[in-house]
Design a protein around this motif. Structure first.
Motif, PDB file in Angstrom:
ATOM      1  N   SER A 110       0.811  -1.223   0.000  1.00 14.02           N
ATOM      2  CA  SER A 110       0.000   0.000   0.000  1.00 14.02           C
ATOM      3  C   SER A 110       0.843   1.271   0.000  1.00 14.02           C
ATOM      4  O   SER A 110       0.559   2.216  -0.741  1.00 14.02           O
ATOM      5  CB  SER A 110      -0.933   0.013   1.217  1.00 14.02           C
ATOM      6  N   LYS A 111       1.881   1.310   0.826  1.00 15.29           N
ATOM      7  CA  LYS A 111       2.682   2.540   0.924  1.00 15.29           C
ATOM      8  C   LYS A 111       3.394   2.839  -0.378  1.00 15.29           C
ATOM      9  O   LYS A 111       3.420   3.988  -0.841  1.00 15.29           O
ATOM     10  CB  LYS A 111       3.679   2.412   2.074  1.00 15.29           C
ATOM     11  N   LEU A 112       3.975   1.817  -0.993  1.00 14.18           N
ATOM     12  CA  LEU A 112       4.686   2.023  -2.251  1.00 14.18           C
ATOM     13  C   LEU A 112       3.715   2.409  -3.361  1.00 14.18           C
ATOM     14  O   LEU A 112       4.028   3.270  -4.202  1.00 14.18           O
ATOM     15  CB  LEU A 112       5.458   0.765  -2.637  1.00 14.18           C
ATOM     16  N   ILE A 113       2.550   1.791  -3.374  1.00 12.42           N
ATOM     17  CA  ILE A 113       1.544   2.137  -4.384  1.00 12.42           C
ATOM     18  C   ILE A 113       1.173   3.619  -4.263  1.00 12.42           C
ATOM     19  O   ILE A 113       1.123   4.350  -5.260  1.00 12.42           O
ATOM     20  CB  ILE A 113       0.291   1.256  -4.230  1.00 12.42           C
ATOM     21  N   ALA A 114       0.917   4.075  -3.044  1.00 12.68           N
ATOM     22  CA  ALA A 114       0.540   5.474  -2.831  1.00 12.68           C
ATOM     23  C   ALA A 114       1.647   6.418  -3.293  1.00 12.68           C
ATOM     24  O   ALA A 114       1.383   7.444  -3.930  1.00 12.68           O
ATOM     25  CB  ALA A 114       0.219   5.707  -1.361  1.00 12.68           C
ATOM     26  N   GLU A 115       2.882   6.089  -2.981  1.00  9.72           N
ATOM     27  CA  GLU A 115       4.005   6.939  -3.389  1.00  9.72           C
ATOM     28  C   GLU A 115       4.134   7.007  -4.904  1.00  9.72           C
ATOM     29  O   GLU A 115       4.402   8.068  -5.477  1.00  9.72           O
ATOM     30  CB  GLU A 115       5.308   6.406  -2.779  1.00  9.72           C
ATOM     31  N   ARG A 116       3.900   5.887  -5.585  1.00  7.43           N
ATOM     32  CA  ARG A 116       4.035   5.865  -7.040  1.00  7.43           C
ATOM     33  C   ARG A 116       2.851   6.538  -7.727  1.00  7.43           C
ATOM     34  O   ARG A 116       2.991   7.098  -8.807  1.00  7.43           O
ATOM     35  CB  ARG A 116       4.211   4.433  -7.529  1.00  7.43           C
ATOM     36  N   VAL A 117       1.686   6.490  -7.101  1.00  4.87           N
ATOM     37  CA  VAL A 117       0.556   7.258  -7.622  1.00  4.87           C
ATOM     38  C   VAL A 117       0.858   8.749  -7.495  1.00  4.87           C
ATOM     39  O   VAL A 117       0.615   9.533  -8.420  1.00  4.87           O
ATOM     40  CB  VAL A 117      -0.750   6.909  -6.881  1.00  4.87           C
ATOM     41  N   ARG A 118       1.416   9.136  -6.364  1.00  6.21           N
ATOM     42  CA  ARG A 118       1.759  10.538  -6.139  1.00  6.21           C
ATOM     43  C   ARG A 118       2.787  11.032  -7.149  1.00  6.21           C
ATOM     44  O   ARG A 118       2.696  12.162  -7.647  1.00  6.21           O
ATOM     45  CB  ARG A 118       2.301  10.711  -4.714  1.00  6.21           C
TER      46      ARG A 118
END
Length: 297
Positions: A129-137
């Motif tokens: 989840s954390k990596l996904i959010a960072e890559r969406v950002r």
């Protein structure tokens, strides 16, 4: 040279007559004549030799016709592609999702989307989840399906469903006959948990180890599939989200907790919806409809 003039010229050469070109293009004959005259003036060459009512294409005109026909086909293809992208039938979608939601809930949706829109270039990653959010950002992903992102990333989060932790047990385990498992029942057992960056591990620790002290004998395993295999081999019990796909009839069962209710919201994470392509929005709609209906049922 403008495209209308080239289109008129191409029709005149192909049909061999200005009048027929005017009828096909739904122009007045004078408009066709004027466009050809302007094109010739712009190029500084004669494209036709007039012979009464007949027109004969010059050498320069024959070369231009070949190039113009290819250009007009290319323009037509571009127009169609742009229209398809606007309709969501072409373009690209980059998304990521966490396990096991990716395999248990999204795989069939993604497959159906790709079958109905074969020209859309789709890439799907499985991550935390954390990596996904960072890559969406950062713009590397159009959207993600995961837990709520940190507030400092300033992303939109639309919760769609809730994942609840349970205990994965070998069907022959003494606890497998119970309808629910108390936390105290895990004392003395080997507990298989995901890696620290996993949202389910985080939920496990905040719910069952709020003081930071882990009272259980735990082993970190980076894959739910491996946890499945280890439990199936009668080694320990697994802490997993309650997905029926993780169970195996006659071999593995998942039981809820009796004394606690460890739940985490899952949903769609994106930066700004109005910046997304139509294909991404349509896939988000399909995921939203599927997960919301399953949550309601």
């Amino acid at each position: 040279m403008d495209l209308r003039a080239l289109k008129t010229f191409e029709a005149c050469v192909r049909l061999g007559h200005f009048q027929q070109a005017a009828e096909e293009l739904q122009y007045a004959p004078s408009t066709v004549t004027l466009q050809i005259q302007r094109l010739e003036a712009d190029l500084g060459v004669s494209l036709f030799v007039r012979d009464g009512k007949r027109v004969i294409v010059t050498e320069a005109g024959r070369w231009l016709h070949r190039e113009a026909a290819a250009l007009l086909r290319s323009v037509g293809s571009m127009r169609q592609t742009v229209a398809d992208i606007a309709a969501g039938d072409d373009g690209s979608v980059r998304l990521a999702a966490i396990e096991p939601i990716a395999s248990q809930k999204l795989a069939a949706i993604i497959a159906g989307f790709c079958q109905s829109r074969p020209k859309v270039e789709l890439s799907m990653e499985v991550s935390g989840s954390k990596l996904i959010a960072e890559r969406v950002r950062s713009g590397e992903l159009d959207f993600g399906v995961c837990a709520a992102p940190p507030a400092n990333l300033m992303l939109e989060f639309e919760p769609l469903t809730e994942d609840r932790l349970g205990v994965l047990l070998n069907a022959s385990h003494p606890l497998a006959d119970r309808e629910s498992i108390a936390t105290s029942d895990l004392a003395g057992l080997t507990v298989l948990v995901k890696e620290p960056t996993c949202i389910y591990r985080e939920l496990w620790e905040t719910t069952f180890c709020p003081s930071g002290q882990n009272p259980f004998t735990s082993i970190e395993v980076g894959s739910f599939y491996v946890i499945q295999q280890m439990v199936q081999a009668a080694f320990g019990v697994g802490i997993v989200p309650m997905y029926s796909g993780l169970e195996q009839e006659g071999t593995l069962v998942i039981r809820p907790f009796a004394d606690l209710n460890p739940v985490v919201a899952m949903g769609i994470v994106c930066k700004e919806k109005n910046h997304l392509g139509k294909a991404s929005l349509l896939l988000m709609d399909a995921i939203r409809d599927s997960l919301s209906s399953k949550a309601a049922s």
